[in-house]
Design a protein around this motif. Sequence first.
Motif, mmCIF file in Angstrom:
data_model
loop_
_atom_site.group_PDB
_atom_site.id
_atom_site.type_symbol
_atom_site.label_atom_id
_atom_site.label_comp_id
_atom_site.label_asym_id
_atom_site.label_seq_id
_atom_site.Cartn_x
_atom_site.Cartn_y
_atom_site.Cartn_z
ATOM 1 N N UNK A 109 10.086 4.262 -3.884
ATOM 2 C CA UNK A 109 8.909 3.382 -3.928
ATOM 3 C C UNK A 109 8.041 3.460 -2.678
ATOM 4 N N UNK A 110 7.819 4.682 -2.206
ATOM 5 C CA UNK A 110 6.881 4.850 -1.099
ATOM 6 C C UNK A 110 5.579 5.400 -1.673
ATOM 7 N N UNK A 111 4.456 4.796 -1.275
ATOM 8 C CA UNK A 111 3.156 5.255 -1.765
ATOM 9 C C UNK A 111 2.408 5.937 -0.633
ATOM 10 N N UNK A 112 1.519 6.809 -1.033
ATOM 11 C CA UNK A 112 0.658 7.478 -0.072
ATOM 12 C C UNK A 112 -0.080 6.417 0.745
ATOM 13 N N UNK A 113 -0.053 6.552 2.059
ATOM 14 C CA UNK A 113 -0.712 5.587 2.931
ATOM 15 C C UNK A 113 0.228 4.557 3.528
ATOM 16 N N UNK A 114 1.433 4.397 2.958
ATOM 17 C CA UNK A 114 2.410 3.464 3.537
ATOM 18 C C UNK A 114 2.754 3.905 4.964
ATOM 19 N N UNK A 115 3.018 2.935 5.829
ATOM 20 C CA UNK A 115 3.378 3.316 7.185
ATOM 21 C C UNK A 115 4.883 3.613 7.256
ATOM 22 N N UNK A 116 5.199 4.671 7.978
ATOM 23 C CA UNK A 116 6.578 5.128 8.132
ATOM 24 C C UNK A 116 6.860 5.184 9.631
ATOM 25 N N UNK A 117 7.894 4.447 10.074
ATOM 26 C CA UNK A 117 8.202 4.372 11.502
ATOM 27 C C UNK A 117 9.642 4.792 11.755
ATOM 28 N N UNK A 118 9.824 5.636 12.749
ATOM 29 C CA UNK A 118 11.168 5.972 13.227
ATOM 30 C C UNK A 118 11.291 5.480 14.660
ATOM 31 N N UNK A 119 12.380 4.797 14.954
ATOM 32 C CA UNK A 119 12.663 4.318 16.312
ATOM 33 C C UNK A 119 14.050 4.799 16.697
ATOM 34 N N UNK A 120 14.189 5.357 17.889
ATOM 35 C CA UNK A 120 15.550 5.632 18.356
ATOM 36 C C UNK A 120 15.792 4.974 19.699
ATOM 37 N N UNK A 121 17.079 4.757 19.984
ATOM 38 C CA UNK A 121 17.508 4.211 21.276
ATOM 39 C C UNK A 121 18.709 5.018 21.712
ATOM 40 N N UNK A 129 12.289 5.463 21.906
ATOM 41 C CA UNK A 129 11.030 6.104 21.508
ATOM 42 C C UNK A 129 10.774 5.758 20.053
ATOM 43 N N UNK A 130 9.498 5.710 19.688
ATOM 44 C CA UNK A 130 9.189 5.482 18.281
ATOM 45 C C UNK A 130 7.951 6.263 17.884
ATOM 46 N N UNK A 131 7.797 6.419 16.595
ATOM 47 C CA UNK A 131 6.607 7.075 16.062
ATOM 48 C C UNK A 131 6.294 6.495 14.693
ATOM 49 N N UNK A 132 5.016 6.267 14.446
ATOM 50 C CA UNK A 132 4.573 5.758 13.140
ATOM 51 C C UNK A 132 3.537 6.715 12.559
ATOM 52 N N UNK A 133 3.696 7.033 11.296
ATOM 53 C CA UNK A 133 2.705 7.851 10.593
ATOM 54 C C UNK A 133 2.415 7.194 9.247
ATOM 55 N N UNK A 134 1.452 7.725 8.531
ATOM 56 C CA UNK A 134 1.220 7.287 7.159
ATOM 57 C C UNK A 134 1.786 8.335 6.211
ATOM 58 N N UNK A 135 2.460 7.863 5.167
ATOM 59 C CA UNK A 135 2.997 8.782 4.162
ATOM 60 C C UNK A 135 1.846 9.519 3.488
ATOM 61 N N UNK A 136 2.068 10.815 3.216
ATOM 62 C CA UNK A 136 1.015 11.641 2.605
ATOM 63 C C UNK A 136 1.282 11.798 1.116
#
Lengths: 151, 104
Positions: free
Chosen positions: B78-90, B97-104
Amino acid sequence: MNDRRDFLRLAAAASLTRLLADAEPALAGERVAHAFAAGNPESVYAALGLPALATSTAIVIQAPDVAENGAQVPLEVTVRLPRVQRILLIAEGNRFPLLADIRLGERSKPWLEAKVKLAESSRIRVIAEADGRLLTATRDVRVIVGGCLPG
Amino acid sequence: MQNDAIRLRATVDEQGALIKALLTHPMESGFRKNASGESATAHYITDITLRINDETVLTLLTGSGIAANPLFGWRIASVRSGDSVTVVWRDNLGKTQSKTINAQ
Protein backbone atom coordinates in the motif's frame (compact mmCIF):
# COMPACT_ATOMS: atom_id res chain seq x y z
CA MET A 1 -5.75 -15.37 19.26
CA ASN A 2 -5.54 -18.70 21.02
CA ASP A 3 -2.40 -19.62 19.15
CA ARG A 4 -0.87 -16.43 20.30
CA ARG A 5 -1.73 -17.07 23.92
CA ASP A 6 -0.36 -20.59 23.72
CA PHE A 7 2.79 -19.24 22.23
CA LEU A 8 3.20 -16.70 24.99
CA ARG A 9 2.71 -19.42 27.57
CA LEU A 10 5.37 -21.46 25.80
CA ALA A 11 7.72 -18.55 25.91
CA ALA A 12 7.86 -18.54 29.65
CA ALA A 13 11.10 -16.58 29.57
CA ALA A 14 10.25 -13.09 30.69
CA SER A 15 12.65 -11.61 28.17
CA LEU A 16 10.68 -12.82 25.18
CA THR A 17 7.39 -11.66 26.64
CA ARG A 18 8.93 -8.24 27.04
CA LEU A 19 10.34 -8.32 23.51
CA LEU A 20 6.98 -9.21 22.03
CA ALA A 21 5.21 -6.55 24.05
CA ASP A 22 7.68 -4.01 22.73
CA ALA A 23 7.39 -5.23 19.16
CA GLU A 24 3.68 -4.39 18.96
CA PRO A 25 2.40 -2.06 17.96
CA ALA A 26 5.21 0.46 18.01
CA LEU A 27 7.87 -1.91 16.58
CA ALA A 28 10.25 -0.29 19.01
CA GLY A 29 12.10 -3.54 19.62
CA GLU A 30 14.31 -3.50 22.65
CA ARG A 31 17.81 -4.61 21.84
CA VAL A 32 18.94 -7.68 23.74
CA ALA A 33 22.60 -6.68 23.60
CA HIS A 34 23.92 -9.97 24.93
CA ALA A 35 22.19 -11.85 22.09
CA PHE A 36 24.41 -10.04 19.61
CA ALA A 37 27.42 -11.00 21.77
CA ALA A 38 26.42 -14.66 22.11
CA GLY A 39 29.18 -16.95 20.84
CA ASN A 40 27.15 -19.84 19.42
CA PRO A 41 23.68 -20.32 17.95
CA GLU A 42 22.26 -22.10 20.98
CA SER A 43 23.17 -19.21 23.26
CA VAL A 44 21.61 -16.76 20.80
CA TYR A 45 18.30 -18.61 21.09
CA ALA A 46 18.63 -18.78 24.87
CA ALA A 47 19.48 -15.06 25.09
CA LEU A 48 16.39 -14.22 23.06
CA GLY A 49 14.30 -16.62 25.16
CA LEU A 50 13.19 -18.59 22.09
CA PRO A 51 11.50 -21.97 22.52
CA ALA A 52 12.18 -25.00 20.31
CA LEU A 53 11.86 -24.37 16.59
CA ALA A 54 10.01 -26.27 13.88
CA THR A 55 11.66 -26.64 10.45
CA SER A 56 9.54 -25.20 7.65
CA THR A 57 9.76 -25.26 3.87
CA ALA A 58 7.75 -22.02 3.83
CA ILE A 59 10.97 -20.15 4.55
CA VAL A 60 13.05 -19.82 1.40
CA ILE A 61 16.67 -18.67 1.72
CA GLN A 62 18.45 -17.70 -1.46
CA ALA A 63 22.22 -17.40 -1.21
CA PRO A 64 25.17 -18.49 -3.32
CA ASP A 65 26.26 -22.11 -2.77
CA VAL A 66 29.83 -20.82 -2.97
CA ALA A 67 30.67 -17.27 -1.89
CA GLU A 68 34.00 -15.95 -3.17
CA ASN A 69 34.07 -13.18 -0.58
CA GLY A 70 32.71 -13.83 2.90
CA ALA A 71 32.63 -10.10 3.63
CA GLN A 72 29.76 -9.52 1.18
CA VAL A 73 27.40 -12.47 0.91
CA PRO A 74 24.02 -11.63 -0.65
CA LEU A 75 20.98 -13.17 1.05
CA GLU A 76 17.37 -13.13 -0.01
CA VAL A 77 14.74 -14.41 2.40
CA THR A 78 11.09 -15.09 1.52
CA VAL A 79 8.60 -16.39 4.09
CA ARG A 80 5.50 -17.83 2.43
CA LEU A 81 3.25 -17.47 5.47
CA PRO A 82 0.71 -14.89 6.62
CA ARG A 83 1.27 -12.52 9.50
CA VAL A 84 5.06 -12.71 9.75
CA GLN A 85 6.05 -10.41 12.61
CA ARG A 86 9.70 -11.15 13.06
CA ILE A 87 12.65 -12.59 11.12
CA LEU A 88 16.04 -13.49 12.61
CA LEU A 89 19.14 -13.95 10.43
CA ILE A 90 21.83 -16.16 11.93
CA ALA A 91 25.24 -17.27 10.62
CA GLU A 92 26.05 -20.33 12.68
CA GLY A 93 29.80 -20.21 12.00
CA ASN A 94 30.34 -16.57 12.98
CA ARG A 95 31.85 -15.52 16.28
CA PHE A 96 28.66 -13.54 16.92
CA PRO A 97 26.06 -15.56 14.99
CA LEU A 98 23.10 -13.18 15.27
CA LEU A 99 23.21 -10.93 12.19
CA ALA A 100 19.86 -9.17 12.42
CA ASP A 101 16.60 -9.22 14.37
CA ILE A 102 13.91 -7.76 12.12
CA ARG A 103 10.44 -6.64 13.30
CA LEU A 104 7.89 -6.39 10.52
CA GLY A 105 4.87 -4.13 10.73
CA GLU A 106 1.57 -5.13 9.14
CA ARG A 107 2.49 -3.46 5.87
CA SER A 108 5.87 -5.16 5.56
CA LYS A 109 5.92 -8.13 3.22
CA PRO A 110 7.85 -11.13 4.57
CA TRP A 111 10.68 -10.67 2.11
CA LEU A 112 14.08 -9.04 2.40
CA GLU A 113 17.48 -8.76 0.84
CA ALA A 114 20.66 -8.09 2.80
CA LYS A 115 24.40 -8.49 2.43
CA VAL A 116 26.06 -10.24 5.36
CA LYS A 117 29.48 -11.41 6.53
CA LEU A 118 30.39 -15.06 6.89
CA ALA A 119 33.61 -15.81 8.76
CA GLU A 120 33.85 -19.29 7.25
CA SER A 121 31.83 -21.85 5.33
CA SER A 122 28.77 -22.29 7.46
CA ARG A 123 25.07 -22.72 7.80
CA ILE A 124 22.78 -19.74 7.53
CA ARG A 125 19.68 -20.08 9.66
CA VAL A 126 16.53 -18.01 9.36
CA ILE A 127 13.92 -18.02 12.11
CA ALA A 128 10.51 -16.52 11.41
CA GLU A 129 7.70 -15.80 13.82
CA ALA A 130 4.42 -16.11 11.92
CA ASP A 131 1.06 -15.88 13.64
CA GLY A 132 2.73 -16.71 16.94
CA ARG A 133 4.59 -19.79 15.66
CA LEU A 134 8.37 -20.01 15.40
CA LEU A 135 9.68 -21.69 12.26
CA THR A 136 13.16 -22.16 10.90
CA ALA A 137 15.09 -23.10 7.77
CA THR A 138 18.77 -23.32 6.92
CA ARG A 139 21.06 -23.06 3.94
CA ASP A 140 24.73 -23.98 3.73
CA VAL A 141 27.15 -21.56 2.11
CA ARG A 142 30.75 -22.41 1.27
CA VAL A 143 33.07 -19.42 1.65
CA ILE A 144 36.36 -19.12 -0.25
CA VAL A 145 37.77 -16.08 1.61
CA GLY A 146 36.30 -15.45 5.08
CA GLY A 147 34.65 -12.16 5.94
CA CYS A 148 36.47 -11.51 9.21
CA LEU A 149 40.11 -11.56 8.10
CA PRO A 150 42.75 -9.21 9.51
CA GLY A 151 42.62 -6.03 7.47
CA MET B 1 18.97 15.43 8.48
CA GLN B 2 19.47 14.62 4.81
CA ASN B 3 22.53 12.73 3.82
CA ASP B 4 24.01 11.61 0.53
CA ALA B 5 25.75 8.78 2.38
CA ILE B 6 22.40 6.97 2.23
CA ARG B 7 21.20 5.96 -1.22
CA LEU B 8 17.50 5.18 -1.17
CA ARG B 9 15.10 4.13 -3.91
CA ALA B 10 11.40 3.25 -3.67
CA THR B 11 9.74 1.86 -6.77
CA VAL B 12 5.95 1.55 -6.67
CA ASP B 13 4.40 -1.46 -8.40
CA GLU B 14 1.03 -3.21 -8.19
CA GLN B 15 2.04 -4.96 -4.94
CA GLY B 16 3.20 -1.84 -3.10
CA ALA B 17 6.79 -0.67 -3.19
CA LEU B 18 10.19 -2.25 -3.56
CA ILE B 19 12.59 -0.27 -1.39
CA LYS B 20 16.35 -0.50 -1.70
CA ALA B 21 18.71 1.19 0.72
CA LEU B 22 22.49 1.42 0.47
CA LEU B 23 24.08 2.81 3.64
CA THR B 24 27.65 4.04 4.02
CA HIS B 25 29.17 2.48 7.12
CA PRO B 26 32.34 0.50 7.99
CA MET B 27 30.42 -2.13 10.04
CA GLU B 28 33.63 -2.84 11.92
CA SER B 29 33.26 -5.83 14.22
CA GLY B 30 36.15 -4.85 16.50
CA PHE B 31 37.94 -8.19 16.43
CA ARG B 32 39.89 -7.72 13.24
CA LYS B 33 43.56 -6.97 13.91
CA ASN B 34 45.82 -4.89 11.69
CA ALA B 35 49.42 -5.81 10.78
CA SER B 36 50.76 -4.48 14.11
CA GLY B 37 48.26 -6.52 16.07
CA GLU B 38 45.97 -3.68 17.13
CA SER B 39 42.26 -4.27 17.11
CA ALA B 40 40.04 -1.84 15.27
CA THR B 41 37.35 -0.20 17.40
CA ALA B 42 33.97 -1.87 17.02
CA HIS B 43 31.77 0.43 14.94
CA TYR B 44 28.55 -0.91 13.46
CA ILE B 45 24.93 0.02 12.89
CA THR B 46 22.68 -1.26 15.68
CA ASP B 47 19.28 -0.27 14.39
CA ILE B 48 17.55 0.79 11.21
CA THR B 49 14.01 2.08 10.92
CA LEU B 50 11.90 2.36 7.78
CA ARG B 51 8.99 4.81 7.78
CA ILE B 52 6.31 5.45 5.16
CA ASN B 53 4.57 8.81 5.65
CA ASP B 54 5.81 8.83 9.26
CA GLU B 55 4.40 5.35 10.00
CA THR B 56 7.11 2.93 11.15
CA VAL B 57 6.69 -0.17 9.00
CA LEU B 58 9.93 -2.04 9.69
CA THR B 59 12.65 -2.08 12.34
CA LEU B 60 15.94 -3.95 12.04
CA LEU B 61 18.26 -4.54 14.97
CA THR B 62 21.64 -5.36 13.51
CA GLY B 63 24.98 -6.69 14.68
CA SER B 64 28.47 -6.47 13.22
CA GLY B 65 27.73 -9.45 10.96
CA ILE B 66 26.02 -7.21 8.42
CA ALA B 67 28.39 -6.43 5.53
CA ALA B 68 30.21 -3.08 5.32
CA ASN B 69 28.21 -0.45 3.42
CA PRO B 70 25.00 -2.36 4.08
CA LEU B 71 22.59 -3.01 1.25
CA PHE B 72 18.98 -3.91 2.03
CA GLY B 73 15.85 -4.60 0.01
CA TRP B 74 12.35 -4.56 1.50
CA ARG B 75 8.79 -4.75 0.17
CA ILE B 76 6.02 -2.68 1.71
CA ALA B 77 2.32 -2.91 0.84
CA SER B 78 0.00 0.00 0.00
CA VAL B 79 2.64 2.52 -0.98
CA ARG B 80 1.58 5.12 -3.55
CA SER B 81 3.68 7.23 -5.81
CA GLY B 82 4.61 10.39 -3.90
CA ASP B 83 4.48 8.82 -0.42
CA SER B 84 7.43 9.79 1.72
CA VAL B 85 9.91 7.03 2.49
CA THR B 86 12.43 7.54 5.32
CA VAL B 87 15.34 5.40 6.45
CA VAL B 88 17.07 6.17 9.75
CA TRP B 89 20.05 4.35 11.17
CA ARG B 90 21.89 4.59 14.48
CA ASP B 91 25.22 2.98 15.35
CA ASN B 92 26.92 1.73 18.50
CA LEU B 93 28.83 5.02 18.86
CA GLY B 94 25.57 6.98 18.90
CA LYS B 95 25.91 8.39 15.41
CA THR B 96 22.75 8.62 13.35
CA GLN B 97 21.82 9.38 9.72
CA SER B 98 18.56 9.57 7.85
CA LYS B 99 17.24 10.11 4.38
CA THR B 100 13.76 10.83 3.05
CA ILE B 101 12.62 10.47 -0.55
CA ASN B 102 9.31 10.25 -2.36
CA ALA B 103 8.24 6.89 -3.76
CA GLN B 104 8.31 6.84 -7.57
